[in-house]
Scaffold this motif. Structure first.
Motif, short mmCIF file in Angstrom:
data_model
loop_
_atom_site.label_atom_id
_atom_site.label_comp_id
_atom_site.label_asym_id
_atom_site.label_seq_id
_atom_site.Cartn_x
_atom_site.Cartn_y
_atom_site.Cartn_z
N TYR A 62 0.85 -1.19 0.00
CA TYR A 62 0.00 0.00 0.00
C TYR A 62 0.88 1.24 0.00
O TYR A 62 1.87 1.32 0.74
CB TYR A 62 -0.92 0.01 1.22
N PHE A 63 0.51 2.19 -0.84
CA PHE A 63 1.21 3.47 -0.92
C PHE A 63 0.20 4.55 -0.57
O PHE A 63 -0.80 4.74 -1.28
CB PHE A 63 1.79 3.68 -2.32
N THR B 201 -2.55 0.80 -8.56
CA THR B 201 -4.01 0.71 -8.61
C THR B 201 -4.63 1.49 -7.47
O THR B 201 -4.19 1.38 -6.32
CB THR B 201 -4.46 -0.77 -8.53
N VAL B 202 -5.65 2.26 -7.77
CA VAL B 202 -6.35 3.04 -6.75
C VAL B 202 -7.17 2.09 -5.88
O VAL B 202 -8.02 1.35 -6.39
CB VAL B 202 -7.27 4.10 -7.37
N ALA C 249 -10.82 6.80 -9.85
CA ALA C 249 -11.89 5.82 -9.66
C ALA C 249 -11.33 4.60 -8.97
O ALA C 249 -10.13 4.26 -9.13
CB ALA C 249 -12.52 5.43 -11.00
N HIS C 250 -12.15 3.93 -8.19
CA HIS C 250 -11.72 2.71 -7.53
C HIS C 250 -11.26 1.68 -8.57
O HIS C 250 -11.89 1.52 -9.62
CB HIS C 250 -12.86 2.12 -6.71
N ALA C 251 -10.15 1.03 -8.27
CA ALA C 251 -9.55 -0.01 -9.14
C ALA C 251 -8.96 0.58 -10.42
O ALA C 251 -8.53 -0.17 -11.30
CB ALA C 251 -10.56 -1.10 -9.48
N ILE D 194 -5.07 6.05 -1.30
CA ILE D 194 -4.38 4.79 -0.98
C ILE D 194 -4.26 3.98 -2.27
O ILE D 194 -5.27 3.64 -2.90
CB ILE D 194 -5.14 3.98 0.08
N LEU D 195 -3.03 3.70 -2.68
CA LEU D 195 -2.74 2.95 -3.89
C LEU D 195 -2.22 1.56 -3.54
O LEU D 195 -1.54 1.38 -2.53
CB LEU D 195 -1.71 3.68 -4.74
N THR D 196 -2.55 0.59 -4.38
CA THR D 196 -2.07 -0.78 -4.20
C THR D 196 -1.05 -1.09 -5.29
O THR D 196 -1.23 -0.68 -6.44
CB THR D 196 -3.24 -1.78 -4.30
N TYR D 197 -0.01 -1.82 -4.94
CA TYR D 197 1.02 -2.15 -5.94
C TYR D 197 1.65 -3.50 -5.63
O TYR D 197 1.56 -4.03 -4.52
CB TYR D 197 2.11 -1.08 -5.96
#
Length: 565
Positions: free
Chosen positions: A492-493, A518-519, A537-539, A556-559
């Protein structure tokens, strides 16, 4: 001719002596080496040296096929070959079975343990035990809170075994029965009322006076100590004695390291655990009386107000009465009592520790005598309209001073009432830092944040990257950002923009972070604060180098980490 005949006769006799196979046998047995050695070169003479190979010893040539075949069907050798054959396969099968048994019987790699409930949070902070009501359960449900914090009035701390007090606590615990929320009490254990049994026992029995800071037979004040925040002496006259009273009139300070108080307060904690309370936060810990020395307070070298005089509390440094040495060990003693009463209970403080080293154990550098310390002004700085310091440096300093492995309480009651920051952005950012958010239900962090946001926060806090992941901070003033990542899991970023304008995420990206992420989630007012080109937008996928973060917002971004080549 006579000689030639004799010679021929002699040769025939030699052949007869060798036998029919003599020549072949001798040739098979002998291996001679012939050397020609030059002699006199003038006459053309040469010497011949004949010898066997290997220094004159016959070379080993092994057994011939005919000789080996003699043993092929010999019963002894046949039996020996079968024994070796059976032993080879028996050993091979045994090793295979052993390997399988080792794989089956070897202990499995333990999966990472989930955080204990009090570290999962968040915790909802209510008012007094005496004002609890059934509606509180729904409030706690909105926060998806793991704990509900109530304050027990200071005058009742040592009266929990009285039926009327006990009934109040049982009623409170019953409210949350069947829910996932546990009851936590804020206690004030460092003083007792004049009419309490502890004080009455001390008046009647001098041996019980060790529970207090008690000066017998003094005609003058023992020293220059003043009431906390006041301008009157902290000493009260009891008969011919002086007793320390730093707080309210008629309430006397207790020596928290005395055997009498250890037994009394320990009994209070154990009784509350038996009633169903699962967490404790202590107030006034920095004022815990642990001293025997009664030296005068020294004038402060850096007073908050230079107009203060010697009759005012802020005039002194208070090194004689606050943050005393050994505090961490005393608190750990009470922590042990709580843990022995219930292994799921926790023991902490209700206020900023301010000097973390004092709350640490004397024999174990870095380890606290409490479960969840509360430290620093980061929440206040984060919620300012215009932070006057680098948020990244403030956060880094807070985490470093409190200890790299500490799990802090983030007190959202410190958020300024008039903050321009989106409360959901503050809640998201703080909730993914190491620690547990404590949300006062009368504060903006509760009133202006939806239940959906807290559910999103809870889902993220249950992931492996949050519970057991590493924390890395990133510099990009005025933005502040960090990542949470555990090997084998998505990372998570998290980025927060405290300013009133969109800000480019001009981070220095390390090699293990991808450019595109990814958001996952963003604060409630994020898209409302951006034009169409900057909305997310989500995802959705975003390029970190091109991303502009909305004002007063969090994202919050996912990577997936980039593998090093």
């Amino acid at each position: 001719m006579v000689q030639d005949e004799k010679a021929a006769h002699a040769d025939g006799a030699d052949e007869q002596m060798l036998g029919s196979n003599g020549v072949e046998d001798k040739l098979a047995e002998r291996r001679d080496e012939v050397k020609f050695i030059k002699g006199d070169h003038q006459n053309g003479d040469a010497k011949i040296d004949i010898g066997t190979v290997n220094g004159g010893k016959p070379a080993f040539t092994g057994m011939s096929k005919e000789e080996l075949m003699k043993y092929a069907n010999d019963p002894f050798w046949v039996r020996l070959r079968w024994i070796f054959f059976v032993c080879f396969w028996a050993i091979w099968v045994g090793m295979l079975v052993g390997a399988i048994l080792i794989i089956i019987g070897a202990p499995k790699c333990a999966a990472p343990q989930p955080l204990p409930w009090y570290k999962r949070g968040p915790h909802a902070k209510f008012a007094s035990v005496e004002t609890c009501r059934p509606e509180d359960v729904q409030v706690a449900k909105k926060l998806v809170s793991a704990g509900a914090i109530y304050e027990l009035p200071a005058a009742l701390t040592y009266d929990v075994k009285k039926p009327e007090v006990e009934e109040k606590i049982k009623h409170l615990v019953a409210l949350y029965q069947g829910s996932d929320t546990r009851v936590i009490l804020d206690l004030t254990p460092n003083y007792a009322a004049k009419n309490s049994q502890l004080v009455q026992d001390a008046i009647a029995n001098p041996e019980k006076r060790s529970a207090f800071v008690w000066v017998s037979g003094g005609k003058a004040l023992p020293n220059n100590w003043l009431k906390v925040g006041g301008n009157r002496s902290a000493w009260e006259k009891v008969g011919d004695n002086y007793v320390l009273s730093q707080f309210e009139d008629g309430y006397y300070d207790l020596k928290m390291n005395s055997t009498i108080i250890r037994n009394e307060f320990g009994a209070v904690l154990k009784h509350l655990v038996a009633l169903g309370v699962r967490g404790f936060r202590l107030k006034n810990t920095k004022f815990f009386a642990l001293f025997d020395s009664l030296e005068d307070e020294q004038i402060s070298s850096s007073p908050k107000d230079f107009s203060l005089g010697p009759n005012e509390y802020g005039f002194y440094s208070h090194r004689q009465t606050t943050f005393l040495s050994g505090l961490g060990d005393v608190l750990y003693d009470y922590l042990s009592i709580v843990k022995n009463a219930s292994d799921e209970a926790f023991f902490s403080v209700a206020e900023d520790v301010m000097e973390p080293q004092v709350y640490q154990l004397s024999g174990d550098s870095g380890a606290y005598g409490i479960d969840l310390p509360m430290y620093g002004n980061f929440v206040k700085v984060l919620s300012k309209s215009k932070p006057d310091t680098s948020l990244q440096k403030e956060l880094d300093n807070t985490l470093a001073q409190s200890g790299t492995d500490s799990w802090l309480q983030w007190n959202l009651a410190d958020v300024y009432v008039d903050t321009p920051q989106d409360p959901s952005a503050l809640a998201m950012f703080l909730s993914l830092l190491p620690g547990v958010p404590v949300v006062a239900v009368d504060a903006v962090a509760y009133q202006n944040v939806t239940e959906e946001t807290y559910r999103q926060i809870t889902s993220l806090r249950k992931t492996a990257s949050y519970m057991h992941g590493n924390l890395n901070l990133y510099q990009a003033d005025p933005l502040v950002a960090f990542s949470r990542i555990k090997s084998g899991n998505p990372g998570y970023f998290v980025i927060f923009n405290p300013t009133e304008l969109p800000q480019a995420s001009n981070f220095t990206i390390p090699d293990n972070l991808p450019d595109k992420m990814t958001v996952s989630y963003f604060s409630e007012q994020y898209n409302n604060n951006m034009d169409n080109s900057g909305k997310v937008a989500h995802a959705g996928r975003v390029n970190l180098k091109d991303l502009k973060v909305a004002p007063h917002s969090s994202i919050i971004l996912t990577y997936v980490p980039v593998k090093a080549e």
